[in-house]
Design a protein around this motif. Structure first.
Motif, PDB file in Angstrom:
ATOM      1  N   UNK A  18       0.775  -1.139  -0.123  1.00  0.00           N
ATOM      2  CA  UNK A  18       0.125   0.051   0.118  1.00  0.00           C
ATOM      3  C   UNK A  18       0.786   1.265  -0.075  1.00  0.00           C
ATOM      4  N   UNK A  19       2.088   1.365   0.593  1.00  0.00           N
ATOM      5  CA  UNK A  19       2.804   2.275   0.885  1.00  0.00           C
ATOM      6  C   UNK A  19       3.512   2.768  -0.645  1.00  0.00           C
ATOM      7  N   UNK A  20       3.860   1.488  -1.400  1.00  0.00           N
ATOM      8  CA  UNK A  20       4.496   1.591  -2.560  1.00  0.00           C
ATOM      9  C   UNK A  20       3.317   2.355  -3.545  1.00  0.00           C
ATOM     10  N   UNK A  21       2.066   1.809  -3.408  1.00  0.00           N
ATOM     11  CA  UNK A  21       0.951   2.363  -4.268  1.00  0.00           C
ATOM     12  C   UNK A  21       0.721   3.799  -3.945  1.00  0.00           C
ATOM     13  N   UNK A  22       0.751   4.437  -2.629  1.00  0.00           N
ATOM     14  CA  UNK A  22       0.827   5.637  -2.452  1.00  0.00           C
ATOM     15  C   UNK A  22       1.847   6.501  -2.819  1.00  0.00           C
ATOM     16  N   UNK A  23       2.955   5.940  -2.843  1.00  0.00           N
ATOM     17  CA  UNK A  23       4.155   6.792  -3.426  1.00  0.00           C
ATOM     18  C   UNK A  23       3.869   7.013  -4.904  1.00  0.00           C
ATOM     19  N   UNK A  24       3.498   5.877  -5.318  1.00  0.00           N
ATOM     20  CA  UNK A  24       3.174   5.790  -7.074  1.00  0.00           C
ATOM     21  C   UNK A  24       2.098   6.861  -7.479  1.00  0.00           C
ATOM     22  N   UNK A  25       1.164   6.750  -6.697  1.00  0.00           N
ATOM     23  CA  UNK A  25      -0.025   7.816  -7.139  1.00  0.00           C
ATOM     24  C   UNK A  25       0.142   8.999  -6.676  1.00  0.00           C
ATOM     25  N   UNK A  26       0.677   9.259  -5.488  1.00  0.00           N
ATOM     26  CA  UNK A  26       1.154  10.754  -5.232  1.00  0.00           C
ATOM     27  C   UNK A  26       1.947  11.508  -6.276  1.00  0.00           C
ATOM     28  N   UNK A  27       2.987  10.728  -6.800  1.00  0.00           N
ATOM     29  CA  UNK A  27       3.867  11.040  -7.825  1.00  0.00           C
ATOM     30  C   UNK A  27       2.891  11.472  -9.052  1.00  0.00           C
ATOM     31  N   UNK A  28       1.921  10.520  -9.646  1.00  0.00           N
ATOM     32  CA  UNK A  28       1.185  10.764 -10.578  1.00  0.00           C
ATOM     33  C   UNK A  28       0.387  11.828 -10.412  1.00  0.00           C
ATOM     34  N   UNK A  29      -0.131  12.058  -9.387  1.00  0.00           N
ATOM     35  CA  UNK A  29      -1.067  13.340  -9.119  1.00  0.00           C
ATOM     36  C   UNK A  29      -0.010  14.462  -9.111  1.00  0.00           C
ATOM     37  N   UNK A  30       1.147  14.630  -8.677  1.00  0.00           N
ATOM     38  CA  UNK A  30       1.955  15.856  -8.874  1.00  0.00           C
ATOM     39  C   UNK A  30       2.249  16.067 -10.277  1.00  0.00           C
ATOM     40  N   UNK A  31       1.998  15.041 -11.145  1.00  0.00           N
ATOM     41  CA  UNK A  31       2.511  15.214 -12.504  1.00  0.00           C
ATOM     42  C   UNK A  31       1.202  15.554 -13.239  1.00  0.00           C
TER      43      UNK A  31
END
Length: 781
Positions: A52-65
């Motif tokens: 879940x933490x890896x998903x969170x990091x990936x999703x937050x990065x995509x939101x920033x993009x």
């Protein structure tokens, strides 16, 4: 683990396989071989947190993009970008909550273990009983609170299960969308590969976000089950403690003094709060007077400009807002005053409880029980008041919030509405606090009354019988005062209409029905006696008297019904619910009934058809025996009763043989042979008619020679008879024929018999041969 959990785990692993690395996400085709997929294994909590933490990091990065405005591939619409961003935010939210749920699960498991340990360690209270009422109430309240929590947990688990089912359906649909997106990306033209791969990533993202949402629901449901298990351990411990308390309750004076002291302190706090509300109310009244003066001044402005009109509208809104605020403050004064008045109820209830549990007098215990029941009824009434006030405050807050949302940010009305919202929130807070007090007292008294049933079982028969009379009287009074029907009673005085809500109690209804029954029975007896005397004096006949008595009794019943309604003070307008469509339906359904009813009234009023008349209807003759509300009865001469609707007597052709007089004319015809002495025959017929006792002398019977027939002389005797006589016309005619036959035989006058003549034409003479035995043959010669 349940089948649902395995389903979500399989779907979660499928999402992981579809997710891939960022480098693979740019490839035009992402095909996976099914034979290389290993069987899914159950994740540990640590593995779940890591994923879940890896998903969170990936999703937050995509939101920033996305937030930086990086342009998507050509062909991607803004709606698709917005949908992807929403899926990312959903995934972030659900993943964060799932991680928190995993942490909460560890804490809940520790609390379950701790509750089990406390349950195992507790043996008994430190001191022997009897124990104070404070400890009794505290433990019982904790029991009720845990039972309420467990019911809430059960409802929550059921809700989570339903939501999980919905999420599972959404995941299946999303999985199908991913499959179609993969196929589209595989067959995409080179210029469309980037866009289709972007859509494929979005579909996988949606599938993973839905899987995260399902996992969040699953973990939340699991945590709720853990809370239920913890509550069950607490409930088991409390059950043991309550059992250890026993049925005997102590009321130490220090605890009662402490209760009285805390009640006094709360009374001071509530009185202080009420004083502050009243000061606010007075200030608002002063502000309203100022606002009203401003409105009057603006209205008096000659030739007002647009700015003046705007100021006037704002001033009117100001007055309206102050009116709403005053209404809200008045409601809070009422609720707070009720709290202040109701505050001593708990202390008084404890005193009644003490009397009920400790008094040696059965009468005192009965009185204390009645007092508790009265307080329980009052608490129920206050519960209803709290519900009404709560709904009113919530409705007013919703209305003002909607109004505030529709106003522009720079509107001068916003501060006024926000102030009113603050007042309404204060009202709701006061209502909720009052509701908590009432609810607590309601539950406590209900529990005490339930405990009193156990106390009653320990009473002797003498103690039970001593209080039985008062309980029966109280229950009877409650039943007697039970409100059966409520209606509005309107009174107009000097043009002002006042509406009062009245209630019809069961006692009044029983009294009114008893009055109606007794009066109706007495009236029926008097009517029976009166018509019996009329019949005895010959004023009316028995059949007519029965009909008139029946109709008079119906009219008397209607009058008594109206008198009874007046006795109950129920206006006829209270039955207005019978109007409208219902009245139309009843009218169509009963039109035939009312038609015959009105026809019966007309028949009685015209008196063209009366009881005892002889009628002929549809070829059937008989005597009218009764005229009822809907139909009349005609008894034929064969003794068969024919029941016909009253409308038939008005609409059809009816022959009345006794309309004006019951005297009718009948005729008997006699045939004598030619050659008889006609004057003698006429004299004999006249004498026979005169000798019969039923035939009327006036008008006199008439004998006429009616016809010279081919084979006889025809005489006719016309005579008159009274149909009211016991002997009918057929019997009289039969008597006359017997008398005439005897007299004519004595005089040697023969009655004519039918004769026939034959003419025989033959060319030759006939030879007739007679034999002693029989005529064998007749042949022409």
């Amino acid at each position: 683990m349940t089948r649902t959990v395995f389903s979500f785990l399989r779907l979660g692993l499928l999402v992981v396989l579809f997710a891939g690395s960022p480098a693979m996400a740019q490839l035009p085709s992402l095909k996976l071989s099914e034979d290389k997929v290993e069987a899914p294994q159950e994740e540990t909590p640590a593995d779940k947190r890591k994923r879940l933490k890896s998903w969170l990091d990936e999703w937050r990065g995509q939101v920033d993009v996305l937030d930086k405005g990086v342009a998507p591939p050509a062909g991607i619409t803004p709606d698709e970008v917005a949908s992807r961003r929403a899926d990312l935010l959903l995934g972030i939210f659900t993943a964060e909550n799932t991680i928190r749920s995993l942490d909460t699960a560890d804490i809940l498991k520790q609390s379950i273990a701790q509750a089990k340990e406390e349950n195992a360690k507790w043996k008994s209270f430190d001191k022997p009983g009897p124990y104070s009422f404070v400890l009794h109430d505290e433990l019982r309240r904790q029991q009720e609170g845990i039972a309420t929590r467990m019911r809430a947990y059960e409802s929550a688990v059921n809700m989570f299960e339903r939501e999980l089912g919905k999420r599972q359906d959404e995941i299946k649909k999303a999985d199908e969308v991913v499959r179609r997106a993969q196929e589209t990306a595989d067959r995409a033209a080179p210029e469309n590969v980037d866009a289709e791969v972007w859509r494929l990533e979005s579909a996988k993202l949606k599938l993973r976000a839905l899987s995260s949402a399902a996992a969040m629901l699953q973990h939340t449901s699991d945590n709720t089950r853990l809370r239920t298990a913890s509550a069950e351990e607490e409930a088991a411990l409390l059950k043991r403690k309550v059992a250890a308390l026993g049925t005997e309750t102590a009321f130490p004076q220090q605890d009662l003094d402490h209760l009285q002291h805390s009640t006094d302190e709360r009374r001071k706090d509530i009185a202080k709060e009420l004083n502050g509300i009243e000061k606010s109310q007075q200030g608002t009244i002063a502000d309203r007077q100022t606002a009203l003066a401003a409105v009057e001044a603006l209205k008096a402005t000659p030739n007002p400009t647009d700015a003046d009109k705007a100021k006037l509208a704002a001033a009117v809104d100001r007055v309206q807002g102050l009116d709403n605020q005053l209404e809200s403050l008045a409601n809070r004064v009422e609720i707070t005053g009720a709290r202040l008045r109701f505050l001593s109820e708990y202390y008084e209830a404890q005193k009644s409880r003490k009397t009920l549990l400790t008094s040696q007098s059965a009468a005192d215990r009965t009185e204390a029980l009645a007092a508790l029941q009265t307080q329980l009824a009052r608490a129920s009434a206050f519960d209803s008041l709290v519900d009404v006030r709560r709904n009113s405050a919530l409705s007013a807050m919703q209305e003002q919030e909607s109004r505030l949302t529709s106003l522009p940010p720079d509107s001068p009305l916003r501060p006024q509405i926000e102030q009113l919202l603050g007042t309404l929130r204060g009202d709701l807070d006061a209502v909720e606090r009052f509701g908590q007090d009432i609810s607590g007292l309601h539950l406590d008294i209900g529990r005490w009354l339930a405990d009193s049933d156990q106390i009653a079982k320990s009473m002797t028969w003498g103690e039970r019988l001593s209080g039985l009379g008062s309980r029966i009287a109280k229950q009877a009074k409650a039943v007697w005062n039970f409100v059966v029907y409520r209606y509005d009673d309107k009174t107009e005085v000097d043009g002002q209409v006042t509406t009062v809500r009245r209630g019809l109690t069961l006692g009044w209804l029983i009294g009114a029905l008893l009055f109606f029954f007794v009066a109706y029975r007495a009236g029926s007896w008097l009517l029976k006696r009166a018509f019996k005397r009329l019949v005895g004096k010959g004023r009316v006949e028995q059949g007519q008297a029965d009909t008139l008595r029946r109709w008079t009794r119906i009219a008397m019943g209607i009058v008594l019904a109206l008198v009874t309604l007046n006795f109950l003070k129920i206006p006829l307008a209270a039955f207005a619910f019978l109007g409208g469509a219902l009245a139309i339906g009843i009218g169509f359904g009963t039109q035939t009934l009312f038609k015959n009813f009105i026809s019966g009234l007309i028949v009685l009023a015209e008196r063209k058809v009366r009881v005892g008349d002889i009628l002929e209807v549809d070829g059937v003759a008989g005597t009218v025996t009764s005229i009822d509300t809907r139909s009349s009865t005609v008894r034929s001469f064969d003794g068969v009763d024919m029941i016909m609707p009253n409308s038939v007597l008005l609409e059809n052709k009816v022959i009345s043989w006794t309309h004006d007089t019951p005297v009718v004319r009948r005729v008997v015809r006699v045939r004598v042979a030619y050659g008889s002495q006609l004057r003698m025959v006429s004299t004999i017929l006249s004498e026979c008619a005169a000798q019969h006792g039923v035939i009327m002398k006036t008008p006199e019977p008439q004998v006429v020679l009616e016809e010279f027939a081919t084979d006889s002389l025809v005489f006719a005797i016309f005579f008159w008879i009274d149909l009211r006589a016991k002997t009918g016309g057929s019997v009289v005619a039969s008597d006359l024929r017997f008398m005439i036959e005897r007299r004519l035989s004595e005089a040697g006058i023969a009655l004519a018999s039918p004769q026939q003549s034959f003419q025989l034409h033959a060319d030759k003479p006939l030879r007739v041969q007679m034999d002693a035995g029989e005529v064998e043959e007749v042949k022409p010669v």
